[in-house]
Write a protein that holds these residues in place. Sequence first.
Motif, short mmCIF file in Angstrom:
data_model
loop_
_atom_site.label_atom_id
_atom_site.label_comp_id
_atom_site.label_asym_id
_atom_site.label_seq_id
_atom_site.Cartn_x
_atom_site.Cartn_y
_atom_site.Cartn_z
N SER A 114 0.84 -1.19 0.00
CA SER A 114 0.00 0.00 0.00
C SER A 114 0.88 1.25 0.00
O SER A 114 2.04 1.23 0.43
CB SER A 114 -0.92 0.01 1.22
N TRP A 115 0.28 2.35 -0.47
CA TRP A 115 1.01 3.61 -0.49
C TRP A 115 1.32 4.11 0.92
O TRP A 115 2.35 4.74 1.15
CB TRP A 115 0.21 4.66 -1.27
N VAL A 116 0.43 3.81 1.85
CA VAL A 116 0.67 4.22 3.25
C VAL A 116 1.92 3.53 3.78
O VAL A 116 2.79 4.18 4.39
CB VAL A 116 -0.55 3.88 4.13
N ARG A 117 2.00 2.21 3.55
CA ARG A 117 3.17 1.50 4.05
C ARG A 117 4.45 1.96 3.36
O ARG A 117 5.50 2.12 3.99
CB ARG A 117 3.00 -0.01 3.86
N LYS A 118 4.39 2.20 2.05
CA LYS A 118 5.57 2.67 1.33
C LYS A 118 5.99 4.05 1.82
O LYS A 118 7.18 4.34 1.92
CB LYS A 118 5.28 2.71 -0.17
N GLY A 119 5.01 4.91 2.14
CA GLY A 119 5.34 6.22 2.67
C GLY A 119 6.02 6.13 4.02
O GLY A 119 7.01 6.83 4.28
N LEU A 120 5.50 5.27 4.89
CA LEU A 120 6.12 5.07 6.20
C LEU A 120 7.50 4.44 6.06
O LEU A 120 8.43 4.77 6.82
CB LEU A 120 5.23 4.18 7.07
N GLU A 121 7.65 3.54 5.09
CA GLU A 121 8.95 2.92 4.84
C GLU A 121 9.99 3.98 4.45
O GLU A 121 11.12 3.96 4.94
CB GLU A 121 8.83 1.89 3.73
N ALA A 122 9.59 4.92 3.59
CA ALA A 122 10.50 6.00 3.19
C ALA A 122 10.87 6.87 4.39
O ALA A 122 12.03 7.26 4.56
CB ALA A 122 9.85 6.85 2.10
N TYR A 123 9.88 7.15 5.23
CA TYR A 123 10.12 7.96 6.44
C TYR A 123 11.13 7.28 7.36
O TYR A 123 12.11 7.90 7.80
CB TYR A 123 8.79 8.19 7.15
N PHE A 124 10.91 6.00 7.65
CA PHE A 124 11.83 5.28 8.54
C PHE A 124 13.20 5.09 7.89
O PHE A 124 14.22 5.06 8.59
CB PHE A 124 11.23 3.94 8.94
N THR A 125 13.24 4.97 6.58
CA THR A 125 14.52 4.84 5.88
C THR A 125 15.37 6.08 6.09
O THR A 125 16.58 5.97 6.38
CB THR A 125 14.29 4.61 4.37
N VAL A 126 14.77 7.25 5.97
CA VAL A 126 15.49 8.50 6.18
C VAL A 126 15.98 8.58 7.63
O VAL A 126 17.14 8.94 7.90
CB VAL A 126 14.59 9.71 5.85
N LEU A 127 15.11 8.23 8.58
CA LEU A 127 15.49 8.27 9.99
C LEU A 127 16.66 7.33 10.28
O LEU A 127 17.62 7.70 10.96
CB LEU A 127 14.30 7.88 10.86
N ILE A 128 16.56 6.12 9.77
CA ILE A 128 17.59 5.13 10.03
C ILE A 128 18.93 5.57 9.47
O ILE A 128 19.98 5.46 10.13
CB ILE A 128 17.17 3.76 9.43
#
Length: 232
Positions: A114-128
């Motif tokens: 889902s786009w929601v999960r992909k958006g959260l994945e991008a957010y956590f990727t930047v944080l990590i």
Amino acid sequence: MVVAFFASTILSVVLLRFVPVFVTPLMLIRCVEQRQEGKPLKLKHHWVSLDKMSQSMPVAVMASEDQRFLKHHGFDYKAIEQAAMKNLEGKRKLGGSTITQQTAKNVFLWPGRSWVRKGLEAYFTVLIEFVWSKQRIMEVYLNSIEMGDGIYGVEAVAQEHFDCHAADLTRANCALIAATLPNPRKFSSKNPSNYMVKRKYAIMKQMKFVPIMPREGQDVDPKTVDGGIYKK
């Protein structure tokens, strides 16, 4: 709610920079699936630090999954572009996810497209990428990724499939494990098919051009990354 979301997610990422990841959402989801299917519960997971793993293991997953891991900052735009072009050509669907993106998904999120999960994945990727070192990202990735049915992390798969510890895995063992990662519940490193054996040898060839993971705090020379030769 917005403030609480950002505060809790940032705190979680900072905390897991230092604390081992003992359980992930995917592990719990798989346990629920096993229960629903009437299967016995199986969750094999043993955390080990990066220096307790074979040096070949990070090399193998970089060769197989993300050869630019040491150079990019979470997103490999070249890989995304290449995957998009092949998908448009109607060939086998390819993804452009980096090891950092897969770590974000495995540790903080759930499977899905889902786009929601992909958006959260991008957010956590930047944080990590901002909070963790490349060594920590690799350490968490190799400890949390699914490597078989009910098997998570390199130490667990080493014990279950190779009757040894992660530190004792051979170069060929590591390449075979990496070969299964696109679908570790379909492909087995314990009883590999002919296709898996071919994939293993292909990954071993690529490993010759991937450097050994640098130690914590050690800078990576881009020239060494591009032309690095496997030295062990």
